[in-house]
Motif scaffolding. Structure first.
Motif, PDB file in Angstrom:
ATOM      1  N   GLY A   1       0.724  -1.137  -0.093  1.00  0.00           N
ATOM      2  CA  GLY A   1       0.133   0.049  -0.087  1.00  0.00           C
ATOM      3  C   GLY A   1       0.827   1.128   0.087  1.00  0.00           C
ATOM      4  O   GLY A   1       2.177   1.332   0.141  1.00  0.00           O
ATOM      5  N   ALA A   2       0.033   2.456  -0.229  1.00  0.00           N
ATOM      6  CA  ALA A   2       0.667   3.547  -0.160  1.00  0.00           C
ATOM      7  C   ALA A   2      -0.374   4.636   0.305  1.00  0.00           C
ATOM      8  O   ALA A   2      -1.675   4.531   0.181  1.00  0.00           O
ATOM      9  N   GLU A   3       0.200   5.792   0.893  1.00  0.00           N
ATOM     10  CA  GLU A   3      -0.616   6.662   1.293  1.00  0.00           C
ATOM     11  C   GLU A   3      -0.404   8.109   0.960  1.00  0.00           C
ATOM     12  O   GLU A   3       1.069   8.503   1.157  1.00  0.00           O
ATOM     13  N   ILE A   4      -1.148   9.046   0.719  1.00  0.00           N
ATOM     14  CA  ILE A   4      -0.845  10.401   0.330  1.00  0.00           C
ATOM     15  C   ILE A   4      -2.000  11.494   0.900  1.00  0.00           C
ATOM     16  O   ILE A   4      -3.150  10.838   1.163  1.00  0.00           O
ATOM     17  N   ASP A   5      -1.757  12.549   1.005  1.00  0.00           N
ATOM     18  CA  ASP A   5      -2.608  13.671   1.287  1.00  0.00           C
ATOM     19  C   ASP A   5      -2.745  14.726   0.262  1.00  0.00           C
ATOM     20  O   ASP A   5      -1.608  15.049  -0.331  1.00  0.00           O
TER      21      ASP A   5
ATOM     22  N   PHE B   1      -4.160   0.408  -1.813  1.00  0.00           N
ATOM     23  CA  PHE B   1      -3.937  -0.937  -1.464  1.00  0.00           C
ATOM     24  C   PHE B   1      -3.987  -1.932  -2.633  1.00  0.00           C
ATOM     25  O   PHE B   1      -4.841  -1.839  -3.330  1.00  0.00           O
ATOM     26  N   MET B   2      -2.756  -2.570  -2.801  1.00  0.00           N
ATOM     27  CA  MET B   2      -2.492  -3.495  -3.838  1.00  0.00           C
ATOM     28  C   MET B   2      -2.344  -4.848  -3.567  1.00  0.00           C
ATOM     29  O   MET B   2      -1.706  -5.079  -2.584  1.00  0.00           O
ATOM     30  N   GLN B   3      -3.195  -5.953  -4.373  1.00  0.00           N
ATOM     31  CA  GLN B   3      -2.766  -7.214  -4.103  1.00  0.00           C
ATOM     32  C   GLN B   3      -3.045  -8.231  -5.433  1.00  0.00           C
ATOM     33  O   GLN B   3      -3.931  -7.655  -6.003  1.00  0.00           O
TER      34      GLN B   3
ATOM     35  N   ASN C   1      -3.834  -6.491 -10.919  1.00  0.00           N
ATOM     36  CA  ASN C   1      -3.883  -6.373  -9.478  1.00  0.00           C
ATOM     37  C   ASN C   1      -5.235  -5.937  -8.795  1.00  0.00           C
ATOM     38  O   ASN C   1      -5.924  -5.145  -9.462  1.00  0.00           O
ATOM     39  N   ALA C   2      -5.819  -6.393  -7.716  1.00  0.00           N
ATOM     40  CA  ALA C   2      -6.845  -6.119  -7.152  1.00  0.00           C
ATOM     41  C   ALA C   2      -6.273  -4.772  -6.225  1.00  0.00           C
ATOM     42  O   ALA C   2      -5.416  -4.818  -5.406  1.00  0.00           O
ATOM     43  N   THR C   3      -7.061  -3.866  -6.520  1.00  0.00           N
ATOM     44  CA  THR C   3      -6.623  -2.481  -5.938  1.00  0.00           C
ATOM     45  C   THR C   3      -7.656  -1.963  -5.120  1.00  0.00           C
ATOM     46  O   THR C   3      -9.048  -1.709  -5.665  1.00  0.00           O
ATOM     47  N   GLY C   4      -7.719  -1.450  -3.860  1.00  0.00           N
ATOM     48  CA  GLY C   4      -8.542  -0.452  -3.060  1.00  0.00           C
ATOM     49  C   GLY C   4      -8.082   0.729  -2.830  1.00  0.00           C
ATOM     50  O   GLY C   4      -6.840   0.825  -2.410  1.00  0.00           O
ATOM     51  N   ILE C   5      -8.992   1.734  -3.298  1.00  0.00           N
ATOM     52  CA  ILE C   5      -8.683   3.119  -2.788  1.00  0.00           C
ATOM     53  C   ILE C   5      -9.520   3.533  -1.960  1.00  0.00           C
ATOM     54  O   ILE C   5     -10.779   3.633  -2.039  1.00  0.00           O
ATOM     55  N   VAL C   6      -9.170   4.134  -0.699  1.00  0.00           N
ATOM     56  CA  VAL C   6      -9.991   4.828   0.462  1.00  0.00           C
ATOM     57  C   VAL C   6      -9.669   6.187   0.480  1.00  0.00           C
ATOM     58  O   VAL C   6      -8.468   6.535   0.724  1.00  0.00           O
TER      59      VAL C   6
END
Length: 132
Positions: A32-36, A100-102, A82-87
């Protein structure tokens, strides 16, 4: 559509791809990775969905408020989907975006998938930041 894209999206690859690649079921491939970003969550969600469409990824679903997005990345020469979730969550400064990637279930796994998926998640997060 290029010849390579046609091949990667062919039924041949879908049917025989798993048998052609090594599989290591013991590897945890979550990343995963996170940004603002300084924009409101709804405009970030719109930008993310447009970016995914522009990149050729498939939006598999969204939550009712459009702040949780499920994406399936397109196949490339070097990786399966890839299955990717973006929150997207609101913050006082704008929005916080978590990617998030898997590996997709049923697709072959490799030893370096975790590292590759983390790199791909960070790349997508950077693309989202630029698009917003």
């Amino acid at each position: 559509m290029s010849r390579l894209d046609k091949f990667l999206n062919s039924t041949f690859i879908d049917q025989y791809g798993a048998a052609l690649a090594p599989s290591f079921d013991f590897v945890d491939t979550s990343a995963g990775a996170e940004i603002d970003v300084p924009r409101d969550p709804q405009s970030v969600s719109s930008a993310v969905q447009k970016l995914c469409a522009d990149l050729g990824h498939a939006v598999a679903g969204t939550s009712e408020d459009q702040l949780e997005i499920a994406v399936i990345t397109k196949k490339t020469l070097m990786s399966w989907e890839n299955a990717t979730g973006i929150v997207i969550t609101p913050t006082p400064q704008g929005s916080h975006v978590a990617v998030f990637m898997q590996n997709m279930p049923g697709r072959p796994k490799a030893l370096l998938d975790g590292k590759k998926n983390k790199k791909m998640a960070q790349k997508l997060a950077d693309q989202i930041k630029a698009a917003v």
